[in-house]
Design an enzyme around this catalytic site. Structure first.
Site: not given
Length: 442
Positions: A80-82, A183
């Site tokens: 989910i970050e990158s 998040y």
């Protein structure tokens, strides 16, 4: 999350939760994220790309998390970050697989500069992320709060705790920034999908060991030069070394360079048998107070027009702290620079008196020696500034005279028959032209 997202009827909470060492939950918010991830659309495609890329890094990340005594399913956080992209760059200027801001990256030991940005290095950034997450867990004593702090900073989490009077993420969630509210639920949904991809219609990622050889470089090295010498594509070295920007290692310090497995010994032999002055046909120079384009050009054996062309500069204005790419040693940019009239170089008493517009490279080539040898004979470095009237010693082995004009190359067309072991770089150097010029001619 779009306000009208429907909750997907995928299955009951118990049947959907995989075995995990992270405290996963399946509530309506997580279920909404599952729906977003598995329905056809951009987010599903992003998940597919992330799962595919992650196969190369998940074994390494899990091993490091286990060694640190942390939940190994935190390895899915880059989904989910990158989407496991080492070159990801956000609008907030976070970079790399773990999306570090430059200040936080430096705090956890990552070098962030004009030539090397270790936030993009999958191994070093993983070490930093594990250290950062460990500190956050030690601060809050709860993994949900640690992830929330990883996303928006410890200050926002402390503020939400004060305002809500609770340390339960689900109770204080509405006091967090909007992105952070989603998040943790998005991370939980990504773990549920990633640990059972076939259940949600995703291809099962192929996990593999990320293997490579490595060498240590203590000077400026152009990756295109090394790739040419090793008969590799430059893109291959870029993929293995995403932290190296501009395809150029720093001239100071020690840089670890990764190579395909089996190429380490060959690379070390290339560097051992090639003068350092030939490792980088361009250099990075950080402008200091008092620097001028002409002075910089003279120091590196370049020309003002070549530096202008390489950096998109029209005039002569530069400022301290500015980073300039400086082409040198007959690169394409230098080939396009105006040439000076031929001058005869004559050494008297083993020495030479510098003339107007001379460069170290010009003088070395005129006397059949190298810049390194010329510098050593005169106690100089390739960056040293020389000036008209200065007396230089010519190293033994250099010609006593030379009629070749500095900066000139063979102009007449000729042909060369390739021999076993030749590379474009070797042939270009033999005839005093650039690789790009040789490519154009053929």
């Amino acid at each position: 999350i779009p306000p009208d997202v429907e909750v997907a009827e995928i299955g009951g909470p118990t049947s959907l939760l995989p075995d995990s060492d992270y405290p996963l939950e399946l509530n309506s918010t997580v279920d909404r994220w599952l729906d977003v991830m598995v329905r056809e659309g951009d987010y599903r495609k992003q998940m597919e790309r992330g799962l595919s890329r992650g196969g190369a890094y998940l074994p390494m990340i899990r091993s490091k998390l286990a060694e640190a005594g942390m939940p190994v399913d935190l390895a899915y956080l880059p989904l989910i970050e990158s989407s496991f992209s080492n070159t990801a760059y956000s609008r907030a200027r976070a970079r790399g697989m773990w999306q570090f801001m430059s200040s936080t990256g430096r705090q956890y030991g990552l070098a962030v500069g004009s030539l090397v940005d270790e936030r993009c290095d999958p191994v070093l950034s993983t070490d930093a992320a594990i250290a950062f997450l460990g500190d956050l867990y030690e601060t809050f004593g709860d993994w949900n709060l640690a992830l929330a702090a990883y996303n928006s900073g410890p200050g926002n989490v402390r503020k939400a705790i004060r305002r809500s009077g609770s340390t339960d993420f689900w109770k204080l969630r509405r006091y967090l920034p909007r992105e952070t509210r989603n998040y943790v639920p998005a991370y939980m949904a990504s773990v549920i999908v990633a640990k059972q991809p076939e259940r949600f219609g995703f291809p099962v990622p192929v996990e593999r060991t990320w293997g490579f050889d490595s060498i240590t470089v203590s000077d400026a090295l152009d990756m295109e030069f090394l790739a040419t010498k090793l008969d590799l594509e430059t893109e291959t070295l870029r993929e293995l070394n995403p932290a190296i920007r501009r395809d150029l290692t720093p001239a100071t310090g020690r840089t670890t360079l990764r190579l395909p497995e089996g190429y380490g010994s060959a690379a070390e032999e290339v560097l051992a048998t090639t003068p350092k002055s030939e490792w980088a046909p361009r250099m990075m120079h950080t402008v200091r107070k008092g620097d001028t384009l002409s002075g910089i050009a003279s120091s590196y054996g370049s020309s003002v027009s070549a530096i202008r062309q390489a950096n998109g500069i029209r005039g002569n204005l530069i400022h301290p702290g500015q980073n300039l790419l400086v082409p040198r040693f007959g690169t394409a940019a230098r080939q396009s620079a105006p040439r000076r009239p031929p001058q005869k170089r004559v050494a008297s008493g083993g020495g030479y008196t510098v003339r107007q517009n001379d460069t170290m490279w010009d003088i070395a080539r005129s006397f059949g020696t190298s810049v390194d040898s010329l510098c050593a004979a005169n106690g100089l470095s390739p960056r040293s500034t020389i000036h008209p009237g200065q007396r230089l010693k010519i190293p033994s082995g250099g010609s006593s005279s030379a009629n070749t004009a500095p900066g000139t190359t063979r102009q007449a067309a000729t042909t060369y028959k390739v021999r076993r072991g030749d590379t474009l770089y070797d042939i270009a150097r033999k005839f005093g032209i650039s690789v790009s010029a040789l490519r154009r001619a053929n």
